[in-house]
Design an enzyme around this catalytic site. Sequence first.
Site, mmCIF file in Angstrom:
data_model
loop_
_atom_site.group_PDB
_atom_site.id
_atom_site.type_symbol
_atom_site.label_atom_id
_atom_site.label_comp_id
_atom_site.label_asym_id
_atom_site.label_seq_id
_atom_site.Cartn_x
_atom_site.Cartn_y
_atom_site.Cartn_z
ATOM 1 N N LYS A 28 -12.759 14.599 0.272
ATOM 2 C CA LYS A 28 -13.639 14.032 -0.742
ATOM 3 C C LYS A 28 -15.111 14.310 -0.393
ATOM 4 O O LYS A 28 -15.412 14.753 0.723
ATOM 5 C CB LYS A 28 -13.392 12.522 -0.842
ATOM 6 C CG LYS A 28 -11.979 12.178 -1.326
ATOM 7 C CD LYS A 28 -11.781 10.673 -1.358
ATOM 8 C CE LYS A 28 -10.394 10.306 -1.843
ATOM 9 N NZ LYS A 28 -10.212 8.840 -1.902
ATOM 10 N N TYR A 68 -6.830 11.826 -11.561
ATOM 11 C CA TYR A 68 -6.682 10.381 -11.326
ATOM 12 C C TYR A 68 -6.201 9.635 -12.573
ATOM 13 O O TYR A 68 -6.411 8.431 -12.695
ATOM 14 C CB TYR A 68 -8.007 9.792 -10.843
ATOM 15 C CG TYR A 68 -8.363 10.198 -9.433
ATOM 16 C CD1 TYR A 68 -7.626 9.734 -8.345
ATOM 17 C CD2 TYR A 68 -9.435 11.043 -9.169
ATOM 18 C CE1 TYR A 68 -7.941 10.094 -7.048
ATOM 19 C CE2 TYR A 68 -9.764 11.414 -7.876
ATOM 20 C CZ TYR A 68 -9.007 10.935 -6.813
ATOM 21 O OH TYR A 68 -9.319 11.295 -5.528
ATOM 22 N N ASN A 131 -13.289 6.802 1.699
ATOM 23 C CA ASN A 131 -12.201 6.991 2.667
ATOM 24 C C ASN A 131 -11.879 8.459 2.940
ATOM 25 O O ASN A 131 -10.787 8.797 3.379
ATOM 26 C CB ASN A 131 -10.965 6.183 2.276
ATOM 27 C CG ASN A 131 -10.296 6.670 1.019
ATOM 28 O OD1 ASN A 131 -10.693 7.668 0.417
ATOM 29 N ND2 ASN A 131 -9.267 5.960 0.593
ATOM 30 N N HIS A 134 -7.986 12.605 0.242
ATOM 31 C CA HIS A 134 -6.871 12.252 -0.647
ATOM 32 C C HIS A 134 -5.640 13.022 -0.192
ATOM 33 O O HIS A 134 -5.734 14.180 0.197
ATOM 34 C CB HIS A 134 -7.202 12.635 -2.090
ATOM 35 C CG HIS A 134 -6.000 12.633 -2.988
ATOM 36 N ND1 HIS A 134 -5.567 11.485 -3.619
ATOM 37 C CD2 HIS A 134 -5.126 13.612 -3.324
ATOM 38 C CE1 HIS A 134 -4.472 11.775 -4.323
ATOM 39 N NE2 HIS A 134 -4.195 13.059 -4.163
ATOM 40 N N GLU A 145 -0.173 17.717 -8.620
ATOM 41 C CA GLU A 145 -1.553 17.904 -8.177
ATOM 42 C C GLU A 145 -1.828 19.367 -7.800
ATOM 43 O O GLU A 145 -2.894 19.907 -8.133
ATOM 44 C CB GLU A 145 -1.852 16.970 -6.998
ATOM 45 C CG GLU A 145 -1.869 15.517 -7.421
ATOM 46 C CD GLU A 145 -1.923 14.526 -6.279
ATOM 47 O OE1 GLU A 145 -2.206 13.348 -6.561
ATOM 48 O OE2 GLU A 145 -1.681 14.904 -5.115
#
Length: 168
Positions: A28, A68, A131, A134, A145
């Site tokens: 990310k 998402y 965080n 992913h 994905e």
Amino acid sequence: MICTVLALFNYVIDRMAGNKERTFIMVKPDGVQRGLVGKMISQFEKKGFKLVALKFMTASKEHLEKHYADLSARPFFPGLVNYMASGPVVPMVWEGLGVVKTGRDILGATNPADSARGTIRGDYCVQVGRNLIHGSDSVESANKEIALWFTEKELVNWAPALQDWIYE
């Protein structure tokens, strides 16, 4: 004798097919900005997984909304999409035996406070909203994905020299 050879052949084929499981992993924007991409890649390489695709890009909001989509009803969705579009990301595809589950173990829990030391999030994260990375949560999600982020031509089919030292 022929039955034994066929059984052994089928066993080898089944084992090799299991080695072909793929997962989608994406560093990310916070992971990119903090210069942790190499450390994250290293965690997967040290485990023996094979990198079959990688990009460095800034994703559009529309693309991220598709990625998402399962979270679209959640109150944090707009902020998540805006954040993910705020800087470059590094989407990757990794291949190997049990790579989806083991990949999630390498990442650590979604909330870094619940992540064990030695995991990416346990070692480098403080807050759930930042965080770092992913990872697909199932083989089905991984396939979806991967198809969203990569074309079939972008998935490189290759065999590392160490493969025979990692898999039976």
